[in-house]
Design a protein around this motif. Structure first.
Motif, PDB file in Angstrom:
ATOM      1  N   ALA A 250       0.831  -1.207   0.000  1.00 29.11           N
ATOM      2  CA  ALA A 250       0.000   0.000   0.000  1.00 29.11           C
ATOM      3  C   ALA A 250       0.865   1.255   0.000  1.00 29.11           C
ATOM      4  CB  ALA A 250      -0.933  -0.017   1.203  1.00 29.11           C
ATOM      5  N   ASP A 251       1.906   1.275   0.820  1.00 29.95           N
ATOM      6  CA  ASP A 251       2.780   2.446   0.892  1.00 29.95           C
ATOM      7  C   ASP A 251       3.470   2.700  -0.448  1.00 29.95           C
ATOM      8  OD1 ASP A 251       2.116   2.816   3.542  1.00 29.95           O
ATOM      9  OD2 ASP A 251       3.924   1.860   4.329  1.00 29.95           O
ATOM     10  N   ASN A 254       0.906   3.977  -3.036  1.00 29.70           N
ATOM     11  CA  ASN A 254       0.438   5.336  -2.740  1.00 29.70           C
ATOM     12  C   ASN A 254       1.506   6.392  -3.037  1.00 29.70           C
ATOM     13  OD1 ASN A 254      -2.064   4.375  -1.968  1.00 29.70           O
ATOM     14  ND2 ASN A 254      -1.501   4.191   0.192  1.00 29.70           N
ATOM     15  N   ARG A 255       2.765   6.057  -2.809  1.00 30.83           N
ATOM     16  CA  ARG A 255       3.841   6.998  -3.168  1.00 30.83           C
ATOM     17  C   ARG A 255       3.847   7.258  -4.661  1.00 30.83           C
ATOM     18  NH1 ARG A 255       6.911   4.451   0.978  1.00 30.83           N
ATOM     19  NH2 ARG A 255       7.738   2.926  -0.502  1.00 30.83           N
ATOM     20  N   ASP A 258       0.902   9.449  -5.732  1.00 31.23           N
ATOM     21  CA  ASP A 258       1.073  10.853  -5.362  1.00 31.23           C
ATOM     22  C   ASP A 258       2.182  11.542  -6.160  1.00 31.23           C
ATOM     23  OD1 ASP A 258      -0.963  10.744  -3.514  1.00 31.23           O
ATOM     24  OD2 ASP A 258       0.378  10.229  -1.842  1.00 31.23           O
ATOM     25  N   THR A 280      -8.938   3.986   0.645  1.00 29.66           N
ATOM     26  CA  THR A 280      -9.166   4.998   1.669  1.00 29.66           C
ATOM     27  C   THR A 280     -10.186   6.010   1.147  1.00 29.66           C
ATOM     28  OG1 THR A 280      -7.422   6.466   0.867  1.00 29.66           O
ATOM     29  CG2 THR A 280      -6.770   4.737   2.421  1.00 29.66           C
ATOM     30  N   HIS A 284      -6.886   6.115  -2.094  1.00 27.98           N
ATOM     31  CA  HIS A 284      -5.570   5.497  -2.103  1.00 27.98           C
ATOM     32  C   HIS A 284      -5.730   4.041  -1.655  1.00 27.98           C
ATOM     33  CE1 HIS A 284      -4.192   9.539  -2.606  1.00 27.98           C
ATOM     34  NE2 HIS A 284      -2.916   9.192  -2.588  1.00 27.98           N
ATOM     35  N   LYS A 286      -5.412   0.829   0.594  1.00 32.75           N
ATOM     36  CA  LYS A 286      -5.428   0.596   2.036  1.00 32.75           C
ATOM     37  C   LYS A 286      -5.058  -0.858   2.324  1.00 32.75           C
ATOM     38  CE  LYS A 286      -9.486   0.450   3.970  1.00 32.75           C
ATOM     39  NZ  LYS A 286     -10.790   0.902   4.526  1.00 32.75           N
ATOM     40  N   VAL A 304      -6.851   3.101  -8.278  1.00 30.46           N
ATOM     41  CA  VAL A 304      -5.440   2.730  -8.117  1.00 30.46           C
ATOM     42  C   VAL A 304      -4.814   2.316  -9.442  1.00 30.46           C
ATOM     43  CG1 VAL A 304      -3.887   1.076  -6.996  1.00 30.46           C
ATOM     44  CG2 VAL A 304      -5.802   2.046  -5.710  1.00 30.46           C
TER      45      VAL A 304
END
Length: 356
Positions: A250-251, A254-255, A258, A280, A284, A286, A304
């Protein structure tokens, strides 16, 4: 251009004629030598490449999300108690590991009733506990040993569950052929076939280029491939499939979401269903572990999924509908017509698309 949300499609909109000789019975050798159709949604162009050239479409710090589910030999052939009649049990999913309860499909269903015991060559025994559908049953598996022994006996006795459109007998080599190089977590009865095109060499090239490859797990079940029986797509219900998205994945996703410079490329429709099932409020990714029955068909607003790697799917399948929702109906229709004209290989062992 019809605004998103105003166009409605029916089951019959997704039918097309399939030349039998284009259905692939074996994967390309090597895997990454398969053909790759590159479809650009913005430019509305179609380009013909090979899969090993896919590195050209990635930039450093891009993220590629793959499915690390592992196919197990789910098709068991045995005999019914007393009558000794031949039967087949297709293991769909384990319901309870402690009780060894499984959701299965049986053949011939009319002869297999609650209370029957089914015997297999290596000593594995199944007792029918309940009826779930006309062909579905809940069974309890039994063997002399622990869970590890049970899985080993299933592996010994089971056959690789090749899709029904592959018109040949299962072969020993299919254990490896019908498995992606990312396979880690046992639980799928069908391969996440977009991942079949990757080789260790190609993955090394991507990682050396700075691409971050991260996994999700979605255990592919037969529900993904079940025929849709209603013309009105809003009335179709998918069977639930287990999925898991980690905090690390997820991290990473999401990076990239963004970032102004990087893209998230999703490898396969199974991964799309997983990542689009856990969002989320800000849309994004989750982290989550659970079950999804998400059915994606046009129109659909993806959160996504920015780019998609996929195969050429069966007519009127949920997989084709998901791909159409991402690509655009008319552009995908054109891409499939071009694929047939150019004799691309179709379905699980066939060629691939990269949709930008």
């Amino acid at each position: 251009m019809i605004p998103l949300g105003t166009e409605r499609f029916k089951l019959s909109d997704f039918h097309y004629e399939v030349p039998r000789d284009l259905i692939a019975n074996y994967p390309a050798d090597p895997r990454d030598s398969s053909r790759l159709m590159v479809v650009d949604r913005e430019k509305e162009t179609i380009e013909h490449r090979h899969f090993y050239e896919i590195t050209e479409y990635f930039s450093p710090e891009d993220v590629l999300v793959v499915n690390n589910t592992k196919v197990f030999p789910a098709r068991l052939r045995g005999r019914k108690e007393k009558t000794d009649a031949k039967i087949e049990v297709f293991l769909l999913r384990e319901l309870n590991s402690q009780s060894r309860l499984w959701d299965v499909i049986v053949e011939p269903a009319r002869k297999i009733r609650i209370g029957n015991k089914l015997f297999f060559k290596n000593g594995l025994v199944a007792e029918v506990i309940d009826n779930t559908t006309s062909r579905g049953r809940t069974i309890r598996l039994d063997c002399d040993g622990d869970d590890e022994m049970l899985y080993r006996m299933i592996d010994e006795e089971g056959l690789t569950p090749l899709p029904p459109y592959i018109k040949r007998k299962a072969e020993t080599e299919d254990i490896d052929r019908y498995q992606t190089m990312f396979a880690e977590h046992r639980g799928a009865v069908a391969a996440p076939t977009a991942g079949l095109h990757f080789t260790p060499n190609l993955v090394n090239q991507l990682t050396e280029h700075g691409v971050q490859i991260v996994p999700v797990t979605l255990h592919v079940g037969l529900g993904t491939f079940s025929n849709i029986s209603v013309e009105d797509l809003t009335k179709h219900r998918m069977n639930s499939e287990y999925f898991s998205v980690s905090q690390h994945t997820a991290d990473s996703v999401n990076r990239a979401l963004d970032s102004q410079d990087n893209h998230v490329t999703i490898c396969g429709t199974t991964v799309v269903r997983a990542v689009e099932s856990t969002l989320t409020v800000s849309r994004h990714l989750k982290p989550k572990t659970g079950w999804t029955d998400k059915f994606i068909y046009p129109p659909y607003q993806f959160a996504v999924t920015e780019r998609l790697i996929t195969n050429f799917h069966m007519p009127a399948s949920t997989l084709m509908m998901l791909t159409s929702a991402f690509t655009g109906y008319e552009l995908l229709k054109e891409a499939y017509a071009v694929a047939i004209d150019q004799k691309y290989r179709l379905y699980s062992f066939g060629d691939a698309m990269l949709i930008l």
